[in-house]
Write an enzyme that holds these catalytic residues in place. Sequence first.
Site, short mmCIF file in Angstrom:
data_model
loop_
_atom_site.label_atom_id
_atom_site.label_comp_id
_atom_site.label_asym_id
_atom_site.label_seq_id
_atom_site.Cartn_x
_atom_site.Cartn_y
_atom_site.Cartn_z
CB ALA A 28 -15.04 54.31 53.71
N GLY A 66 -8.81 50.26 44.62
CA GLY A 66 -8.21 51.21 45.21
C GLY A 66 -7.25 50.86 46.38
CG PHE A 67 -4.42 53.14 49.75
CD1 PHE A 67 -3.46 52.22 49.90
CD2 PHE A 67 -4.70 53.87 50.77
CE1 PHE A 67 -2.63 52.27 51.13
CE2 PHE A 67 -4.16 53.94 52.07
CZ PHE A 67 -3.18 53.15 52.19
CB ILE A 68 -8.51 51.55 51.84
CG1 ILE A 68 -7.66 52.60 52.35
CG2 ILE A 68 -9.27 50.87 53.16
CD1 ILE A 68 -8.35 53.65 53.22
CE1 TYR A 100 -14.59 62.60 50.39
CE2 TYR A 100 -12.91 63.36 52.47
CZ TYR A 100 -13.57 62.16 51.25
OH TYR A 100 -13.17 60.80 51.61
#
Length: 321
Positions: free
Chosen positions: A116, A10-12, A148
Amino acid sequence: MNILVTGGAGFIGSHLIERLLYLGHHVTAVDDFSNGKKEYLPSTNVEHFTFVEGDILDRHLLEDLVEECDLIYHLAAVLGVKNTVENPLKVIDGCILGTRNILEVAYQKGIKVVFASTSEIYGKNTKLPFTEDSDRVLGPPQTTRWCYATAKSLDEHLCFAYSALGLPITIVRFFNTYGPRQTSSQYGGVVPKFIVAALRNEDLTVYGDGTQTRCFTFIHDTIHALVNCIDEKANDEVINIGSNEKISIASLAAQIRKLADSRSDIVEVPYDVAYGKGFEDMQDREPSLEKAKRLLDYVPSIRMEEGLKETIKWYRERLDP
Ligand code: UDP
């Protein structure tokens, strides 16, 4: 160290892996490609890198993965506000069952977990800046947007439940991280959505009246903080990772349009149209970074304009001419 990164494509995750490999660590990544992409996996220092395609809900898989592991970065999650309102069950299961699995296997082996979390959990709290002990002010369960934040809050409780049993944990709360590789799909964050629209000269859709503010954080700063979570000083702490450059969404749209040299129109879209009836936004989000500075030696170093330019350049190179 031998480090496991969930959500590694993924991005991070993918940026984190590059840095960890560069620093000489051995990294194993797991990802189900629900959001991540193969092309984001590292292409340098790969002799110390292993990739496993799989789901963190698969306990047996996790047990195998942690066999030789010293530290886990648990980044995998179903993301995006639009996903949250459209697929609440997937979001809740991914957060709660996934994190529970990770913590349990980590506990069996005594492996520290860096978890995270998100600034979303401060919810509608209006007392700025948010310190890590600020109240969570979340709307009712009928308003899906809060599922969320609620699930991530429960994840944080799970982390502390395991911490009480002796497992070292660190919780990081990200404040609107942006940069190359963030998804620009309808489920993505506002920065890549605006950038891609601007580069195509399509409308930039500002939801609500655009006065809502965020403190966007460039990926390189986020990674600096994450890497420093390895330090024992960060054990059993919750730490905000963000920036102190506050910008309204209307100004963000104008800035991106200017930096991308775009002819896009900026249009306001009511929240109901964007996310469905009864949607509640967070009006302002601003982190206290005192703790990150003290524990992670973290001071955000990349100004918004510089980060946006680098991000725009990355998307420009990838869009059709
Ligand atoms: N937003 C917007 N237009 C978009 C996407 C998002 O105006 O196309 C707004 C959204 O309503 C929120 C802010 O931008 O106020 C940040 O949204 P994002 O989804 O990036 O993250 P959030 O901070 O809501 O978690």
